[in-house]
Write a protein that holds these residues in place. Structure first.
Motif, short mmCIF file in Angstrom:
data_model
loop_
_atom_site.label_atom_id
_atom_site.label_comp_id
_atom_site.label_asym_id
_atom_site.label_seq_id
_atom_site.Cartn_x
_atom_site.Cartn_y
_atom_site.Cartn_z
N MET A 31 -11.99 15.26 -8.43
CA MET A 31 -10.80 14.25 -8.28
C MET A 31 -10.97 13.25 -7.25
SD MET A 31 -6.99 15.75 -7.37
CE MET A 31 -5.55 14.75 -7.10
N LYS A 32 -10.30 12.26 -7.65
CA LYS A 32 -10.68 10.90 -6.83
C LYS A 32 -10.01 11.14 -5.52
CE LYS A 32 -10.36 8.39 -11.01
NZ LYS A 32 -9.35 7.23 -11.91
N ALA A 33 -10.44 10.17 -4.56
CA ALA A 33 -9.64 10.29 -3.27
C ALA A 33 -8.58 9.97 -3.18
CB ALA A 33 -10.58 9.36 -2.26
N SER A 34 -7.53 10.99 -3.05
CA SER A 34 -6.10 10.85 -3.39
C SER A 34 -5.61 10.28 -1.81
CB SER A 34 -5.48 12.00 -3.82
OG SER A 34 -5.18 12.82 -2.81
N GLY A 35 -4.57 9.64 -1.93
CA GLY A 35 -3.93 9.03 -0.87
C GLY A 35 -2.54 9.05 -1.07
N GLY A 36 -1.72 8.85 0.12
CA GLY A 36 -0.27 8.62 0.11
C GLY A 36 0.02 7.44 -1.10
N ILE A 37 -0.73 6.35 -1.15
CA ILE A 37 -0.50 5.35 -1.94
C ILE A 37 -0.38 5.94 -3.42
CG2 ILE A 37 -2.72 4.40 -2.04
CD1 ILE A 37 0.46 2.09 -1.46
N GLY A 38 -1.14 6.58 -3.93
CA GLY A 38 -1.45 7.06 -5.24
C GLY A 38 0.02 7.93 -5.51
N TRP A 39 0.28 8.72 -4.47
CA TRP A 39 1.49 9.42 -4.95
C TRP A 39 2.90 8.67 -4.91
CZ3 TRP A 39 1.46 13.92 -6.74
CH2 TRP A 39 0.30 14.78 -6.59
N LEU A 40 2.92 7.57 -3.95
CA LEU A 40 3.92 6.44 -4.14
C LEU A 40 3.90 5.71 -5.42
CD1 LEU A 40 6.22 4.74 -2.61
CD2 LEU A 40 4.48 3.46 -1.83
N PHE A 41 2.76 5.50 -5.92
CA PHE A 41 2.81 4.70 -7.15
C PHE A 41 3.45 5.52 -8.23
CE2 PHE A 41 -1.11 1.76 -5.69
CZ PHE A 41 -0.26 0.88 -5.11
N LEU A 42 2.77 6.86 -8.13
CA LEU A 42 3.34 8.01 -9.27
C LEU A 42 5.01 7.86 -9.15
CD1 LEU A 42 2.62 9.72 -11.39
CD2 LEU A 42 2.13 11.56 -9.86
N ALA A 43 5.43 8.15 -7.78
CA ALA A 43 6.75 8.24 -7.71
C ALA A 43 7.50 7.03 -8.35
CB ALA A 43 7.07 8.53 -6.45
N LEU A 44 7.06 5.66 -8.02
CA LEU A 44 7.71 4.64 -8.53
C LEU A 44 7.74 4.51 -10.10
CD1 LEU A 44 6.44 1.91 -6.00
CD2 LEU A 44 8.66 2.62 -6.49
N ALA A 45 6.52 5.02 -10.85
CA ALA A 45 6.32 5.29 -12.14
C ALA A 45 7.40 6.00 -12.81
CB ALA A 45 4.83 5.53 -12.45
N ILE A 46 7.61 7.22 -12.00
CA ILE A 46 8.57 8.14 -12.42
C ILE A 46 10.04 7.81 -12.69
CG2 ILE A 46 9.80 10.38 -11.93
CD1 ILE A 46 6.76 11.26 -11.15
N VAL A 47 10.32 7.03 -11.41
CA VAL A 47 11.73 6.42 -11.23
C VAL A 47 11.94 5.41 -12.44
CG1 VAL A 47 13.20 5.17 -9.69
CG2 VAL A 47 11.96 7.03 -8.82
N LEU A 48 10.90 4.59 -12.58
CA LEU A 48 11.14 3.38 -13.64
C LEU A 48 11.04 3.97 -14.91
CD1 LEU A 48 8.77 1.03 -11.78
CD2 LEU A 48 11.05 0.45 -12.34
N GLU A 49 10.33 5.10 -15.17
CA GLU A 49 10.27 5.86 -16.42
C GLU A 49 11.72 6.25 -16.95
OE1 GLU A 49 10.12 9.07 -19.49
OE2 GLU A 49 10.25 9.33 -17.22
N LEU A 50 12.32 6.87 -15.65
CA LEU A 50 13.61 7.34 -15.94
C LEU A 50 14.83 6.48 -16.03
CD1 LEU A 50 15.45 9.97 -15.33
CD2 LEU A 50 15.58 9.36 -12.86
N SER A 51 14.62 5.29 -15.47
CA SER A 51 15.55 4.01 -15.81
C SER A 51 15.33 3.49 -17.16
CB SER A 51 14.99 3.13 -14.58
OG SER A 51 15.18 3.48 -13.37
N GLY A 52 14.13 3.38 -17.55
CA GLY A 52 13.62 2.84 -18.96
C GLY A 52 14.46 3.82 -19.95
N THR A 53 14.42 5.14 -19.68
CA THR A 53 14.93 6.14 -20.73
C THR A 53 16.54 6.00 -20.66
OG1 THR A 53 12.99 7.50 -20.46
CG2 THR A 53 15.22 8.38 -21.37
N ILE A 54 17.16 5.97 -19.50
CA ILE A 54 18.48 5.63 -19.26
C ILE A 54 19.15 4.30 -20.01
CG2 ILE A 54 20.61 5.20 -17.76
CD1 ILE A 54 18.88 7.04 -15.71
N SER A 55 18.18 3.41 -19.76
CA SER A 55 18.43 2.17 -20.44
C SER A 55 18.16 2.05 -21.99
CB SER A 55 17.51 0.97 -19.93
OG SER A 55 17.38 0.80 -18.63
#
Length: 114
Positions: A1-25
């Protein structure tokens, strides 16, 4: 696994929120008959994939994509029930639980093999 850091999880959380927004749209665009929700759908999905791509610099693709899609399924199911008054039969809820268990299992098994 790659060196995971908080920034990776932050990017993933943003991706999830934006995917949710896209599906609602998408739902609100009513088959591309409404301009602004249609445009927002493309914007949100593009941004979601961009942040998912950034997250892949910090975590394995299998884990990031499983979490992105699994959490997205759970959240959009809840939004469908609450915002759009959709029905979610017990059998559907059970399959969603199976998806969540699969995502958790994938994450656990990847940590065991490190």
């Amino acid at each position: 696994m790659k060196a995971s850091g908080g920034i990776g999880w932050l990017f993933l959380a943003l991706a999830i929120v934006l995917e949710l927004s896209g599906t609602i749209s998408m739902k609100m665009s009513e088959g591309f008959t409404k301009l602004w929700p249609s445009l927002l759908m493309f914007l949100f999905y593009g941004a979601s994939f961009t942040f998912l791509n950034f997250a892949l610099n910090y975590m394995d693709m299998s884990i990031a994509y499983a979490i992105w899609s699994g959490v997205g399924i759970v959240l959009i199911s809840l939004v469908g029930v609450k915002l759009f008054n959709e029905q979610l039969p017990l059998t559907s809820m059970m399959w969603i639980v199976v998806i969540v268990i699969g995502v958790i299992g994938l994450n656990i098994s990847s940590k065991v093999h490190q």
